[in-house]
Design an enzyme around this catalytic site. Structure first.
Site, mmCIF file in Angstrom:
data_model
loop_
_atom_site.group_PDB
_atom_site.id
_atom_site.type_symbol
_atom_site.label_atom_id
_atom_site.label_comp_id
_atom_site.label_asym_id
_atom_site.label_seq_id
_atom_site.Cartn_x
_atom_site.Cartn_y
_atom_site.Cartn_z
ATOM 1 C CG HIS A 1 -1.975 -1.000 1.286
ATOM 2 N ND1 HIS A 1 -2.115 -1.885 2.327
ATOM 3 C CD2 HIS A 1 -2.993 -1.280 0.441
ATOM 4 C CE1 HIS A 1 -3.164 -2.670 2.112
ATOM 5 N NE2 HIS A 1 -3.708 -2.321 0.975
ATOM 6 C CE LYS B 1 -11.481 -6.950 1.842
ATOM 7 N NZ LYS B 1 -10.218 -6.257 1.593
ATOM 8 C CB SER C 1 -4.448 -6.762 4.659
ATOM 9 O OG SER C 1 -4.105 -5.527 4.090
HETATM 10 N N1 COA Z 1 -0.321 -3.907 -1.625
HETATM 11 C C1 COA Z 1 -0.707 -4.881 -0.815
HETATM 12 N N2 COA Z 1 -1.971 -5.292 -0.709
HETATM 13 C C2 COA Z 1 -2.872 -4.686 -1.463
HETATM 14 C C3 COA Z 1 -2.541 -3.655 -2.346
HETATM 15 C C4 COA Z 1 -1.195 -3.267 -2.414
HETATM 16 N N3 COA Z 1 -0.760 -2.321 -3.225
HETATM 17 N N4 COA Z 1 -3.654 -3.252 -2.975
HETATM 18 C C5 COA Z 1 -4.643 -3.994 -2.490
HETATM 19 N N5 COA Z 1 -4.179 -4.860 -1.582
HETATM 20 C C6 COA Z 1 -4.917 -5.890 -0.876
HETATM 21 C C7 COA Z 1 -5.425 -5.444 0.438
HETATM 22 O O1 COA Z 1 -4.489 -5.694 1.440
HETATM 23 C C8 COA Z 1 -6.657 -6.283 0.578
HETATM 24 O O2 COA Z 1 -6.270 -7.551 1.048
HETATM 25 P P1 COA Z 1 -7.256 -8.458 1.903
HETATM 26 O O3 COA Z 1 -8.452 -8.735 1.042
HETATM 27 O O4 COA Z 1 -6.424 -9.628 2.174
HETATM 28 O O5 COA Z 1 -7.615 -7.667 3.141
HETATM 29 C C9 COA Z 1 -7.153 -6.439 -0.859
HETATM 30 O O6 COA Z 1 -6.037 -6.222 -1.644
HETATM 31 C C10 COA Z 1 -8.166 -5.424 -1.299
HETATM 32 O O7 COA Z 1 -8.255 -4.421 -0.337
HETATM 33 P P2 COA Z 1 -8.385 -2.873 -0.511
HETATM 34 O O8 COA Z 1 -7.443 -2.334 -1.507
HETATM 35 O O9 COA Z 1 -8.322 -2.309 0.846
HETATM 36 O O10 COA Z 1 -9.758 -2.729 -1.143
HETATM 37 P P3 COA Z 1 -11.125 -3.160 -0.562
HETATM 38 O O11 COA Z 1 -11.663 -4.084 -1.576
HETATM 39 O O12 COA Z 1 -11.036 -3.667 0.806
HETATM 40 O O13 COA Z 1 -11.887 -1.790 -0.501
HETATM 41 C C11 COA Z 1 -12.879 0.218 -1.456
HETATM 42 C C12 COA Z 1 -12.113 -1.077 -1.650
HETATM 43 C C13 COA Z 1 -12.715 0.811 -0.100
HETATM 44 C C14 COA Z 1 -12.316 1.136 -2.482
HETATM 45 C C15 COA Z 1 -14.349 -0.104 -1.755
HETATM 46 O O14 COA Z 1 -14.807 -1.110 -0.903
HETATM 47 C C16 COA Z 1 -15.234 1.128 -1.623
HETATM 48 O O15 COA Z 1 -15.210 1.979 -2.457
HETATM 49 N N6 COA Z 1 -16.027 1.207 -0.523
HETATM 50 C C17 COA Z 1 -16.932 2.311 -0.264
HETATM 51 C C18 COA Z 1 -18.369 1.967 -0.625
HETATM 52 C C19 COA Z 1 -18.627 2.176 -2.096
HETATM 53 O O16 COA Z 1 -18.468 3.246 -2.656
HETATM 54 N N7 COA Z 1 -19.068 1.092 -2.744
HETATM 55 C C20 COA Z 1 -19.369 1.105 -4.146
HETATM 56 C C21 COA Z 1 -18.180 0.732 -4.951
HETATM 57 S S1 COA Z 1 -18.596 0.669 -6.667
#
Ligand code: COA
Length: 160
Positions: free
Chosen positions: A17, A41, A129
């Protein structure tokens, strides 16, 4: 002034990240790291703890950025803080479909906000993560996957 958001669950923030944070900083004047409350999650750390770990990790790298928690739709939050760009990391092909779907939905709701996908350094493309938490809980070494601040918390929370 160009404002960007880097949103995520960050449970917890990893070096992958932080790699995306540093790449994003080259492209905007202001970067807000936005921690979602609306995660599908079940998180290990509370939103406050996730924010603290991000702040501590940024401080270790002498980065002074805004870290905020947001509730509700990401695009509404982007509009509120007047962000023009949303940054997301794309690690592997497997990320693509999910990210593409979210990006298209975001675009439909807020056509004025651009989504930019950045690829992390090769050494982080396998990182997530959940994997970091699994390794920490089984006694494995995570010091090259997270910052010392996050490692400390992981050991407190998950270490045996
Ligand atoms: N390095 C390491 N890990 C990474 C990474 C990176 N560069 N990029 C993503 N990841 C991992 C994260 O650790 C996470 O791992 P996990 O599933 O084991 O916990 C996974 O990839 C995805 O996580 P993250 O990037 O945090 O995205 P998310 O899917 O949890 O959340 C949001 C994405 C917050 C952008 C999305 O849920 C959101 O927009 N929420 C708000 C509500 C909304 O608007 N919804 C409509 C969307 S259309």
């Amino acid at each position: 002034m160009k404002t960007g958001i880097y949103p995520g669950t960050f449970d917890p923030i990893t070096l992958g990240h932080l790699d995306i944070v540093q790449r994003s900083l080259r492209l905007v004047d202001r970067l807000v790291i936005a921690v979602t409350l609306n995660s599908h999650k079940s998180n290990t750390f509370s939103a406050e703890e996730r924010v603290e770990m991000i702040r501590e990790s940024l401080a270790e790298r002498n980065l002074d950025l805004e870290v905020e928690v947001f509730d509700g739709l990401l695009v509404e939050y982007a509009r509120r803080i007047k962000a023009q760009v949303i940054f997301r990391g794309l690690r592997a092909v497997s990320d693509f479909e999910y990210e593409f779907q979210m990006a298209l939905m975001n675009k439909k709701m807020a056509p004025e906000v651009e989504e930019v996908f950045l690829t992390p350094d090769q050494q982080y493309i396998y990182l997530s993560s959940s994997l970091v938490k699994e390794v920490a809980s089984l006694g494995g070494k995570v010091s090259d996957l997270v910052t010392p601040a996050v490692e400390r918390r992981l050991l407190q929370r998950l270490g045996s």
